[in-house]
Enzyme design. Structure first.
Site, PDB file in Angstrom:
ATOM      1  N   GLU A 260     -45.030   2.776 -27.018  1.00  0.00           N
ATOM      2  CA  GLU A 260     -44.146   2.861 -28.181  1.00  0.00           C
ATOM      3  C   GLU A 260     -44.615   4.021 -29.065  1.00  0.00           C
ATOM      4  OE1 GLU A 260     -41.572   2.927 -30.963  1.00  0.00           O
ATOM      5  OE2 GLU A 260     -41.279   1.571 -29.254  1.00  0.00           O
TER       6      GLU A 260
ATOM      7  N   GLY B  47     -41.185  -5.478 -27.174  1.00  0.00           N
ATOM      8  CA  GLY B  47     -41.895  -5.943 -25.991  1.00  0.00           C
ATOM      9  C   GLY B  47     -41.095  -6.788 -25.026  1.00  0.00           C
ATOM     10  N   GLY B  48     -39.807  -7.010 -25.292  1.00  0.00           N
ATOM     11  CA  GLY B  48     -39.013  -7.859 -24.413  1.00  0.00           C
ATOM     12  C   GLY B  48     -38.967  -7.373 -22.985  1.00  0.00           C
TER      13      GLY B  48
ATOM     14  N   ALA C 273     -40.983   0.754 -25.674  1.00  0.00           N
ATOM     15  CA  ALA C 273     -41.117  -0.653 -25.308  1.00  0.00           C
ATOM     16  C   ALA C 273     -41.026  -1.653 -26.454  1.00  0.00           C
ATOM     17  CB  ALA C 273     -42.444  -0.858 -24.572  1.00  0.00           C
ATOM     18  N   ALA C 274     -41.298  -1.254 -27.696  1.00  0.00           N
ATOM     19  CA  ALA C 274     -41.325  -2.240 -28.787  1.00  0.00           C
ATOM     20  C   ALA C 274     -39.943  -2.863 -28.970  1.00  0.00           C
ATOM     21  CB  ALA C 274     -41.792  -1.582 -30.076  1.00  0.00           C
TER      22      ALA C 274
ATOM     23  N   CYS D 197     -28.637   0.097 -26.834  1.00  0.00           N
ATOM     24  CA  CYS D 197     -27.954  -1.056 -27.431  1.00  0.00           C
ATOM     25  C   CYS D 197     -26.787  -0.538 -28.266  1.00  0.00           C
ATOM     26  CB  CYS D 197     -28.907  -1.914 -28.254  1.00  0.00           C
ATOM     27  SG  CYS D 197     -29.771  -1.050 -29.576  1.00  0.00           S
TER      28      CYS D 197
ATOM     29  N   ASP E 106     -35.524   2.353 -22.628  1.00  0.00           N
ATOM     30  CA  ASP E 106     -34.550   1.803 -23.571  1.00  0.00           C
ATOM     31  C   ASP E 106     -34.586   2.699 -24.806  1.00  0.00           C
ATOM     32  OD1 ASP E 106     -32.671  -0.009 -24.565  1.00  0.00           O
ATOM     33  OD2 ASP E 106     -34.215  -1.197 -25.565  1.00  0.00           O
TER      34      ASP E 106
END
Length: 414
Positions: free
Chosen positions: A143, A123-124, A120-121, A240, A187
């Site tokens: 995280e 935090g978006g 999660a870091a 990403c 993610d």
């Protein structure tokens, strides 16, 4: 300069026109986008002096015409908004369509739905999830990296919603703890090709060897967390990066080896989102490519678990950093309130006195300097605010107010 092997692989993957547009994107400015915290602010109240346009796939979000000095805006530190890359906000459109299709936990029927953001870091995606989910749902925001987990905890606490549990664990720890979820957002750590425009360090760290290492790690993470996903539950997988190894090939592997089907998400053609680039694989996936789509690099796919749910037995515990219910610290005869309490959206207005600060004093407070409050402010613990939004606590002793803002959060330079 982009690595030679990256250029050779990605130019062929994108095709001539996309590759040309991608290279041209390095000559322009990186888009700046923010997403509002709906628990604290309405859209029309922010950035009146800066041109802004909506992010089309996310509510309460917009692009800014220029990049302000966010660090010197007290509203950022109050959790009023979050600076987030626009492509990653596509999760909002995914959640909306899942909710309309009845695939999201509701927290109704006497129980509380559990949702996990596994990697999660900073935090978006967690703050976006929390803004979307029903209040009764509990969000686990995790995280594995301790340093990054501290950043995550700061951003979650600033958002102010109480139903978030921040943890510092690996995927296998969740399996061992026996927890299960209807929705998991993952993610995964990746080779970062989508970050090249705004993080030149990512270019220096890139290699084909690292791409393959990341692809294997991603499969391991999904395999470890898969037993925690209920049958029929949803996994949102994202990276990403651009390459097929970490994206489409991993999606195929998950479907064929773990048991999943892809859930299609309807998109507007004007968004210029790119679909699958793997020959022979037409599954609905969503790739954001700079120069084609307004944002940075992102790949996302939505999967429904079709394999049977495993019976998990609790054989371990999670490392919990924050559970949304702050507890103060005993110091002598006094209990010093936890900083996170001041930021909670459900803090009773009559529990502590409130004192409004000017921007100058708000920045002094965020710099961890002592400030002086008006003479009519009661002595003791006081919540200081900027434009009505809480920033944290001070202890007012009359001639000055001792600053209780966390040292590790303070602004370094004014």
């Amino acid at each position: 300069m982009l690595p030679k092997e990256f250029v050779e692989y990605t130019s062929e993957l994108f095709g001539e026109e996309r590759w040309k547009n991608y290279l041209a994107s390095f000559e322009g400015s990186v888009p700046v986008s923010v997403r509002l915290n709906p628990f604290k602010v309405a859209q029309e109240e922010l950035f009146p002096e800066i041109g802004k346009t909506p992010v089309p796939w996310c509510r309460n979000a917009f692009y800014l015409a220029e990049r302000p000095n966010f660090t010197l805006d007290p509203l950022l530190h109050a959790g009023v908004y979050y600076v987030q890359e626009a492509g990653s906000m596509f999760l909002d459109e995914v959640l909306r369509q899942l909710a309309e299709g009845g695939s999201l936990p509701t927290g109704e029927g006497g129980g509380r739905g559990h949702v996990l953001d596994l990697c999660a870091a900073p935090g978006g995606k967690s703050t976006l999830l929390r803004a979307f989910l029903p209040d009764e749902c509990v969000l686990y925001s995790n995280e594995p990296d301790r340093r990054r987990a501290n950043i995550l905890m700061e951003n979650i606490q600033k958002q102010g919603h109480p139903n978030v549990i921040v943890t510092n664990n690996y995927a296998i720890d969740y399996q061992r703890a026996g927890l299960d979820f209807d929705l998991i957002v993952c993610d995964v750590p990746c080779s970062g090709e989508g970050m090249f425009r705004k993080d030149y360090g990512a270019i220096g760290e890139w290699s084909l060897q690292n791409v393959m290492k990341c692809a294997a790690l991603q499969r391991s993470i999904i395999e470890d967390i898969w037993p925690c996903l209920n049958e029929g539950g949803v996994l949102v997988y994202s990276t990403c990066t651009f390459n097929l190894h970490e994206d489409e090939e991993n999606v195929k592997w998950i479907c064929e080896n773990l048991g999943a089907e892809i859930i299609p998400i309807e998109i507007n053609k004007d968004w210029n989102i790119t679909g699958s680039l793997l020959e022979g694989f037409a599954g609905p996936v969503y790739r954001f490519i700079p120069g084609t789509t307004k944002g940075e690099g992102l790949f996302m796919v939505v999967l429904r678990k079709t394999s049977e749910k495993q019976n998990l037995k609790s054989k371990g515990t999670l490392k919990i950093m924050s559970d949304g219910h702050p507890v103060g610290t005993q110091k002598g005869k006094n209990i010093i309130p936890a900083h996170a309490e001041a930021l909670l959206t459900n803090l009773p207005k009559d529990k502590y006195p409130f004192a409004e600060l000017s921007k100058e004093d708000a920045l002094k407070y965020l710099h961890h300097e002592a400030i002086v409050l008006n003479s009519d402010v009661p002595k003791g613990f006081v919540v200081v605010t900027y434009q009505g939004h809480p920033l944290g606590f001070v202890k007012n002793i009359g001639n000055r107010a001792n600053n209780l803002y966390p040292q590790e959060w303070k602004i370094r330079n004014l």
